[in-house]
Design a protein around this motif. Structure first.
Motif, mmCIF file in Angstrom:
data_model
loop_
_atom_site.group_PDB
_atom_site.id
_atom_site.type_symbol
_atom_site.label_atom_id
_atom_site.label_comp_id
_atom_site.label_asym_id
_atom_site.label_seq_id
_atom_site.Cartn_x
_atom_site.Cartn_y
_atom_site.Cartn_z
ATOM 1 N N GLY A 199 37.734 -1.990 30.217
ATOM 2 C CA GLY A 199 38.487 -3.190 30.563
ATOM 3 C C GLY A 199 39.899 -2.923 31.023
ATOM 4 N N ALA A 200 40.266 -1.649 31.167
ATOM 5 C CA ALA A 200 41.624 -1.307 31.608
ATOM 6 C C ALA A 200 41.579 -0.053 32.471
ATOM 7 C CB ALA A 200 42.536 -1.099 30.408
ATOM 8 N N HIS A 201 42.563 0.068 33.351
ATOM 9 C CA HIS A 201 42.641 1.199 34.270
ATOM 10 C C HIS A 201 43.721 2.180 33.816
ATOM 11 C CE1 HIS A 201 40.086 -1.006 37.084
ATOM 12 N NE2 HIS A 201 40.889 -2.049 36.948
ATOM 13 N N ALA A 202 43.723 3.347 34.460
ATOM 14 C CA ALA A 202 44.716 4.368 34.133
ATOM 15 C C ALA A 202 46.132 3.886 34.430
ATOM 16 C CB ALA A 202 44.425 5.650 34.913
ATOM 17 N N TRP A 203 46.260 2.982 35.397
ATOM 18 C CA TRP A 203 47.592 2.480 35.752
ATOM 19 C C TRP A 203 48.004 1.256 34.927
ATOM 20 C CZ3 TRP A 203 43.432 2.729 39.114
ATOM 21 C CH2 TRP A 203 42.816 1.521 39.444
ATOM 22 N N ASN A 204 47.194 0.927 33.929
ATOM 23 C CA ASN A 204 47.582 -0.109 32.967
ATOM 24 C C ASN A 204 48.190 0.553 31.739
ATOM 25 O OD1 ASN A 204 44.520 -1.789 33.751
ATOM 26 N ND2 ASN A 204 46.529 -2.268 34.549
ATOM 27 N N GLY A 205 49.122 -0.117 31.117
ATOM 28 C CA GLY A 205 49.791 0.439 29.950
ATOM 29 C C GLY A 205 49.108 0.066 28.646
ATOM 30 N N ARG A 206 49.807 0.321 27.554
ATOM 31 C CA ARG A 206 49.256 0.128 26.221
ATOM 32 C C ARG A 206 48.800 -1.309 25.987
ATOM 33 N NH1 ARG A 206 51.475 -1.248 21.044
ATOM 34 N NH2 ARG A 206 50.275 -0.259 19.359
ATOM 35 N N THR A 207 49.607 -2.272 26.389
ATOM 36 C CA THR A 207 49.283 -3.682 26.154
ATOM 37 C C THR A 207 47.969 -4.065 26.807
ATOM 38 O OG1 THR A 207 51.613 -4.297 25.950
ATOM 39 C CG2 THR A 207 50.065 -6.059 26.480
ATOM 40 N N GLU A 208 47.751 -3.607 28.041
ATOM 41 C CA GLU A 208 46.525 -3.957 28.749
ATOM 42 C C GLU A 208 45.295 -3.334 28.069
ATOM 43 O OE1 GLU A 208 49.844 -4.337 31.759
ATOM 44 O OE2 GLU A 208 49.286 -2.891 30.207
ATOM 45 N N ILE A 214 40.468 -6.366 22.613
ATOM 46 C CA ILE A 214 40.355 -7.660 21.950
ATOM 47 C C ILE A 214 39.497 -8.632 22.766
ATOM 48 C CG2 ILE A 214 41.696 -9.706 21.271
ATOM 49 C CD1 ILE A 214 43.900 -7.751 20.350
ATOM 50 N N LYS A 215 39.621 -8.576 24.074
ATOM 51 C CA LYS A 215 38.806 -9.443 24.941
ATOM 52 C C LYS A 215 37.322 -9.174 24.723
ATOM 53 C CE LYS A 215 37.998 -10.681 29.785
ATOM 54 N NZ LYS A 215 38.378 -10.411 31.203
ATOM 55 N N GLN A 216 36.952 -7.901 24.583
ATOM 56 C CA GLN A 216 35.546 -7.568 24.333
ATOM 57 C C GLN A 216 35.092 -8.120 22.989
ATOM 58 O OE1 GLN A 216 33.355 -6.214 26.339
ATOM 59 N NE2 GLN A 216 31.664 -5.956 24.877
ATOM 60 N N ALA A 217 35.929 -7.977 21.969
ATOM 61 C CA ALA A 217 35.565 -8.485 20.636
ATOM 62 C C ALA A 217 35.331 -9.990 20.674
ATOM 63 C CB ALA A 217 36.662 -8.131 19.635
ATOM 64 N N TYR A 218 36.145 -10.707 21.446
ATOM 65 C CA TYR A 218 36.008 -12.164 21.530
ATOM 66 C C TYR A 218 34.684 -12.587 22.185
ATOM 67 C CZ TYR A 218 40.302 -14.179 19.679
ATOM 68 O OH TYR A 218 41.296 -14.619 18.829
ATOM 69 N N GLN A 219 34.075 -11.703 22.970
ATOM 70 C CA GLN A 219 32.800 -12.061 23.594
ATOM 71 C C GLN A 219 31.700 -12.238 22.551
ATOM 72 O OE1 GLN A 219 31.538 -10.032 27.221
ATOM 73 N NE2 GLN A 219 33.592 -9.147 27.421
ATOM 74 N N GLN A 245 32.264 -1.487 19.884
ATOM 75 C CA GLN A 245 32.174 -2.010 21.247
ATOM 76 C C GLN A 245 33.558 -2.372 21.786
ATOM 77 O OE1 GLN A 245 29.725 -1.807 23.230
ATOM 78 N NE2 GLN A 245 28.040 -1.345 21.833
ATOM 79 N N ALA A 246 34.444 -2.841 20.922
ATOM 80 C CA ALA A 246 35.813 -3.132 21.341
ATOM 81 C C ALA A 246 36.537 -1.843 21.735
ATOM 82 C CB ALA A 246 36.557 -3.847 20.218
ATOM 83 N N LEU A 247 36.328 -0.790 20.963
ATOM 84 C CA LEU A 247 36.931 0.510 21.292
ATOM 85 C C LEU A 247 36.448 0.999 22.646
ATOM 86 C CD1 LEU A 247 36.700 2.382 17.863
ATOM 87 C CD2 LEU A 247 38.769 1.497 18.930
ATOM 88 N N TYR A 248 35.146 0.866 22.887
ATOM 89 C CA TYR A 248 34.605 1.290 24.182
ATOM 90 C C TYR A 248 35.305 0.568 25.332
ATOM 91 C CZ TYR A 248 30.553 3.348 21.684
ATOM 92 O OH TYR A 248 29.723 4.089 20.872
ATOM 93 N N ALA A 249 35.515 -0.721 25.186
ATOM 94 C CA ALA A 249 36.152 -1.508 26.251
ATOM 95 C C ALA A 249 37.577 -1.032 26.507
ATOM 96 C CB ALA A 249 36.145 -2.987 25.892
ATOM 97 N N GLY A 250 38.245 -0.555 25.460
ATOM 98 C CA GLY A 250 39.594 -0.031 25.620
ATOM 99 C C GLY A 250 39.629 1.404 26.102
ATOM 100 N N GLY A 251 38.455 2.028 26.235
ATOM 101 C CA GLY A 251 38.388 3.398 26.736
ATOM 102 C C GLY A 251 38.308 4.456 25.657
#
Length: 345
Positions: A199-208, A214-219, A245-251
């Motif tokens: 859910g995030a790219h290399a050019w996104n920072g910590r917040t993203e 969290i977005k994945q967990a809410y699903q 699954q939330a960890l996976y979404a964060g990479g």
């Protein structure tokens, strides 16, 4: 003289231009080829135009951006055009080329290619297995008892089913028995294989990255608590299944802890394995931040028995019977916090 001094100061801060830079200055002080991804070293301004006459916003140290190209307007120093269409100084004193946001080497590294399933996709379901496959089998055979663990009653029911349908009688559910039970052949592997998309790219920072987790967990919010389960958002999970699954979404890939193995006997307590991992940074409860993992111990035994994701404001998202929900960080059911683990540093 005062105006010239002010202009020189603005140039030093990356907020203005003093005129055309000499070739030597451009080569040594500015990026002249696309750096790909940058990290801000000092506070800089974003502009709406390459000449830097229309201020857009200010970004602080630690900000990341993807660069589409280097632009040079006659009479001005080079600037970098971001993939959002904004412009920022190309001055190397203010922005640095980087491969992207990453945790320190001592901790779990952030993945930027899709995480693959860890374990056997299409595993045979046997006694004491848990997870979504077991949950489906027990419901189909009428042995569901509120706890999706492949028990003796299910084993016996499977043997009878296999006898009645001329299948090899093992009491275990392989692909042939699964399909004969009425489930699709594709679901035999797709349930196991599911890994939340990044859910995030290399050019996104910590917040993203935290937001992606969290977005994945809410699903999964509102789905039932299902022990040993960690698969698609159409199903329920248990506490550590949700977190994985939330960890996976964060990479983050915490292998050998995995969503597949989570259904194997004994792995319903992956909250303990996550807690024991040395690849998370443990911080004081008073220093908890959004995106941290909150671990709880069982009263009396002090054994880890639960994990949730901290949302901020003393709220967590968690899977706790009967469903996945947002709750206070402490409540009447589980309030003994063992500690806090930081996912993104």
């Amino acid at each position: 003289m005062k105006k010239q001094w002010l202009m020189r100061l603005l140039v030093a801060l990356g907020l203005g231009s003093l005129g055309a830079a000499t070739p030597a200055q451009a080569a040594s002080n500015y990026y002249t080829t696309n750096p790909g991804i940058i990290r801000v070293k000092k506070t800089v301004a974003y502009y709406k135009d390459a000449a830097k006459t229309k201020h857009d916003s200010t970004v602080k140290v630690g900000h990341y951006a993807k660069i589409s190209k280097v632009v040079t307007v006659k009479g001005h120093a080079p600037v970098l055009k971001t993939n959002t269409g904004k412009y920022v100084t190309a001055n190397k004193a203010f922005v640095a080329k980087t491969s992207g946001y990453q945790n320190p080497k001592a901790y779990y590294q952030v993945n930027y290619t899709q995480i693959k399933p860890y374990g056997k996709v299409g595993y045979t379901v046997k006694r004491n297995y848990e997870g979504i496959k077991t949950w489906k089998i027990m419901r189909r055979l009428g042995t569901a008892n509120g706890y999706n663990k492949y028990n003796q009653a299910t084993y016996n029911a499977v043997r009878n089913f296999q006898k009645n349908h001329h299948l090899k009688v093992t009491g275990n559910v392989n692909e042939k028995t699964w399909v004969k039970l009425g489930f699709s052949k594709s679901s035999w592997t797709s349930i196991d294989a599911y890994v939340a998309p990044l859910g995030a790219h290399a050019w996104n920072g910590r917040t993203e990255h935290i937001n992606a987790m969290i977005k994945q967990a809410y699903q999964y919010k509102g789905n039932p608590y299902l022990v040993g389960s960690s698969s698609k958002p159409i199903y329920g999970t248990d506490c550590s299944g949700l977190v994985m699954q939330a960890l996976y979404a964060g990479g983050i890939n915490p292998a050998p802890i995995s969503s597949i193995h989570h259904a194997y006997p004994g792995n319903e307590w992956n909250s303990r394995n996550l807690w024991a991992s040395k690849k998370f940074k443990h911080v004081a409860y008073s220093n908890r931040q959004r995106g941290d993992l909150v671990f709880y111990y069982q009263p009396g035994t002090h054994v880890i028995w639960h994990v949730a994701i901290y949302l901020g404001g003393n709220k967590v998202i968690e899977s706790w019977p009967p469903r996945i929900m947002v709750q206070p960080i402490k409540n009447g059911q589980r309030s003994n916090v063992a500690g806090i683990a930081r996912v993104f540093n």
